[in-house]
Design a protein around this motif. Structure first.
Motif, PDB file in Angstrom:
ATOM      1  N   VAL A 108     129.876  19.227  82.179  1.00  0.00           N
ATOM      2  CA  VAL A 108     131.250  19.178  82.685  1.00  0.00           C
ATOM      3  C   VAL A 108     132.176  19.528  81.527  1.00  0.00           C
ATOM      4  O   VAL A 108     132.040  18.968  80.439  1.00  0.00           O
ATOM      5  CB  VAL A 108     131.618  17.779  83.232  1.00  0.00           C
ATOM      6  N   ALA A 109     133.110  20.441  81.782  1.00  0.00           N
ATOM      7  CA  ALA A 109     134.043  20.839  80.729  1.00  0.00           C
ATOM      8  C   ALA A 109     135.388  21.213  81.345  1.00  0.00           C
ATOM      9  O   ALA A 109     135.444  21.721  82.460  1.00  0.00           O
ATOM     10  CB  ALA A 109     133.479  22.019  79.953  1.00  0.00           C
ATOM     11  N   PRO A 110     136.476  20.978  80.588  1.00  0.00           N
ATOM     12  CA  PRO A 110     137.802  21.345  81.072  1.00  0.00           C
ATOM     13  C   PRO A 110     138.025  22.850  80.972  1.00  0.00           C
ATOM     14  O   PRO A 110     137.432  23.521  80.125  1.00  0.00           O
ATOM     15  CB  PRO A 110     138.742  20.596  80.123  1.00  0.00           C
ATOM     16  N   LEU A 111     138.883  23.350  81.859  1.00  0.00           N
ATOM     17  CA  LEU A 111     139.149  24.781  81.897  1.00  0.00           C
ATOM     18  C   LEU A 111     140.501  25.014  82.547  1.00  0.00           C
ATOM     19  O   LEU A 111     140.881  24.294  83.479  1.00  0.00           O
ATOM     20  CB  LEU A 111     138.045  25.456  82.729  1.00  0.00           C
ATOM     21  N   TRP A 112     141.226  26.007  82.081  1.00  0.00           N
ATOM     22  CA  TRP A 112     142.467  26.400  82.754  1.00  0.00           C
ATOM     23  C   TRP A 112     142.125  27.280  83.940  1.00  0.00           C
ATOM     24  O   TRP A 112     141.098  27.971  83.944  1.00  0.00           O
ATOM     25  CB  TRP A 112     143.370  27.146  81.794  1.00  0.00           C
ATOM     26  N   TYR A 113     142.985  27.279  84.934  1.00  0.00           N
ATOM     27  CA  TYR A 113     142.709  27.975  86.183  1.00  0.00           C
ATOM     28  C   TYR A 113     144.017  28.411  86.838  1.00  0.00           C
ATOM     29  O   TYR A 113     145.108  28.038  86.419  1.00  0.00           O
ATOM     30  CB  TYR A 113     141.937  27.055  87.148  1.00  0.00           C
ATOM     31  N   ARG A 124     148.840  37.653  86.371  1.00  0.00           N
ATOM     32  CA  ARG A 124     150.277  37.436  86.202  1.00  0.00           C
ATOM     33  C   ARG A 124     150.590  35.944  86.292  1.00  0.00           C
ATOM     34  O   ARG A 124     151.275  35.387  85.431  1.00  0.00           O
ATOM     35  CB  ARG A 124     151.073  38.201  87.259  1.00  0.00           C
ATOM     36  N   LEU A 125     150.061  35.276  87.314  1.00  0.00           N
ATOM     37  CA  LEU A 125     150.286  33.836  87.484  1.00  0.00           C
ATOM     38  C   LEU A 125     149.729  33.038  86.305  1.00  0.00           C
ATOM     39  O   LEU A 125     150.363  32.103  85.828  1.00  0.00           O
ATOM     40  CB  LEU A 125     149.659  33.352  88.790  1.00  0.00           C
ATOM     41  N   PHE A 126     148.539  33.399  85.863  1.00  0.00           N
ATOM     42  CA  PHE A 126     147.902  32.690  84.754  1.00  0.00           C
ATOM     43  C   PHE A 126     148.730  32.828  83.469  1.00  0.00           C
ATOM     44  O   PHE A 126     148.935  31.848  82.745  1.00  0.00           O
ATOM     45  CB  PHE A 126     146.484  33.236  84.535  1.00  0.00           C
ATOM     46  N   ALA A 127     149.204  34.037  83.185  1.00  0.00           N
ATOM     47  CA  ALA A 127     149.993  34.268  81.966  1.00  0.00           C
ATOM     48  C   ALA A 127     151.291  33.472  81.990  1.00  0.00           C
ATOM     49  O   ALA A 127     151.669  32.861  80.990  1.00  0.00           O
ATOM     50  CB  ALA A 127     150.278  35.764  81.812  1.00  0.00           C
ATOM     51  N   VAL A 128     151.962  33.449  83.130  1.00  0.00           N
ATOM     52  CA  VAL A 128     153.213  32.698  83.251  1.00  0.00           C
ATOM     53  C   VAL A 128     152.946  31.204  83.131  1.00  0.00           C
ATOM     54  O   VAL A 128     153.604  30.495  82.367  1.00  0.00           O
ATOM     55  CB  VAL A 128     153.927  33.026  84.585  1.00  0.00           C
ATOM     56  N   LYS A 129     151.984  30.712  83.896  1.00  0.00           N
ATOM     57  CA  LYS A 129     151.692  29.280  83.961  1.00  0.00           C
ATOM     58  C   LYS A 129     151.233  28.699  82.624  1.00  0.00           C
ATOM     59  O   LYS A 129     151.674  27.627  82.220  1.00  0.00           O
ATOM     60  CB  LYS A 129     150.610  29.044  85.022  1.00  0.00           C
ATOM     61  N   LEU A 176     154.168  33.884  79.436  1.00  0.00           N
ATOM     62  CA  LEU A 176     154.259  35.333  79.232  1.00  0.00           C
ATOM     63  C   LEU A 176     154.331  36.057  80.572  1.00  0.00           C
ATOM     64  O   LEU A 176     153.813  35.568  81.574  1.00  0.00           O
ATOM     65  CB  LEU A 176     153.041  35.843  78.458  1.00  0.00           C
ATOM     66  N   ALA A 177     154.902  37.242  80.574  1.00  0.00           N
ATOM     67  CA  ALA A 177     154.999  38.043  81.793  1.00  0.00           C
ATOM     68  C   ALA A 177     153.700  38.788  82.092  1.00  0.00           C
ATOM     69  O   ALA A 177     153.444  39.152  83.232  1.00  0.00           O
ATOM     70  CB  ALA A 177     156.156  39.038  81.676  1.00  0.00           C
ATOM     71  N   GLU A 178     152.881  39.017  81.057  1.00  0.00           N
ATOM     72  CA  GLU A 178     151.630  39.751  81.229  1.00  0.00           C
ATOM     73  C   GLU A 178     150.484  39.027  80.538  1.00  0.00           C
ATOM     74  O   GLU A 178     150.679  38.363  79.521  1.00  0.00           O
ATOM     75  CB  GLU A 178     151.733  41.151  80.617  1.00  0.00           C
ATOM     76  N   MET A 179     149.321  39.221  81.069  1.00  0.00           N
ATOM     77  CA  MET A 179     148.104  38.621  80.515  1.00  0.00           C
ATOM     78  C   MET A 179     147.718  39.307  79.204  1.00  0.00           C
ATOM     79  O   MET A 179     147.794  40.521  79.093  1.00  0.00           O
ATOM     80  CB  MET A 179     146.977  38.784  81.547  1.00  0.00           C
TER      81      MET A 179
END
Length: 158
Positions: free
Chosen positions: A41-46, A116-121, A125-128
């Motif tokens: 089990v490990a943490p991860l951004w999504y 796009r969503l991941f970069a903003v969140k 940033l506006a771009e990945m």
């Protein structure tokens, strides 16, 4: 299609509440199992987009290696410090890689909005920005279970 939640209907989130919660939270915990049965089990951004959980994983991780041998995962996103504040979502199913691995930014229409969503969140940033170490996994969950103890209004025992 996801399986219907049968237990805990009183505290389950509506689809709208679940989508808002998953869109807001940043970190999930991903559980995998090795072929010999060892859990990890490990943490991860999504990102939660289009009814799928998009996981951005390092391709040289234990998780990536285990998922290459068996794509089944369980993922939890949760929040709350006091019992009456606990809320979360558990998703399970099989992941599929999307785009090149590792990701270098080659055009992939399926990833345009996700990145796009991941970069903003996560980066503001506006771009990945691609580092050549991560790649995308998409979980279209078979089952989703949610809970929000705040709906009990303090009607619980410690």
């Amino acid at each position: 299609m996801t399986a219907a939640q049968r237990r805990g209907r009183r505290i389950m989130m509506t689809d709208e509440e679940r989508d808002a919660f998953l869109a807001e939270a940043r970190t999930c915990r991903v559980a995998t199992v090795s072929p010999d049965g060892r859990p990890h089990v490990a943490p991860l951004w999504y990102v939660w987009q289009g009814g799928s959980l998009w996981l951005y994983s390092i391709t040289r991780s234990r998780r990536w290696a285990q998922l290459g041998k068996g794509p089944r995962v369980a993922v939890v996103v949760d929040d709350g410090t006091e019992y009456g504040q606990l809320r979360g979502v558990e998703l399970s199913g099989s992941v599929v890689p999307v785009g090149e691995a590792p990701r270098t930014g080659l055009p992939c229409p399926e990833l345009t909005e996700v990145e796009r969503l991941f970069a903003v969140k996560n980066f503001g940033l506006a771009e990945m920005v691609h580092d050549g170490r991560h790649a995308w996994l998409r979980l279209a969950p078979d089952t989703i279970v949610s809970w929000d103890f705040r709906k009990l209004g303090g009607a619980f025992r410690r």
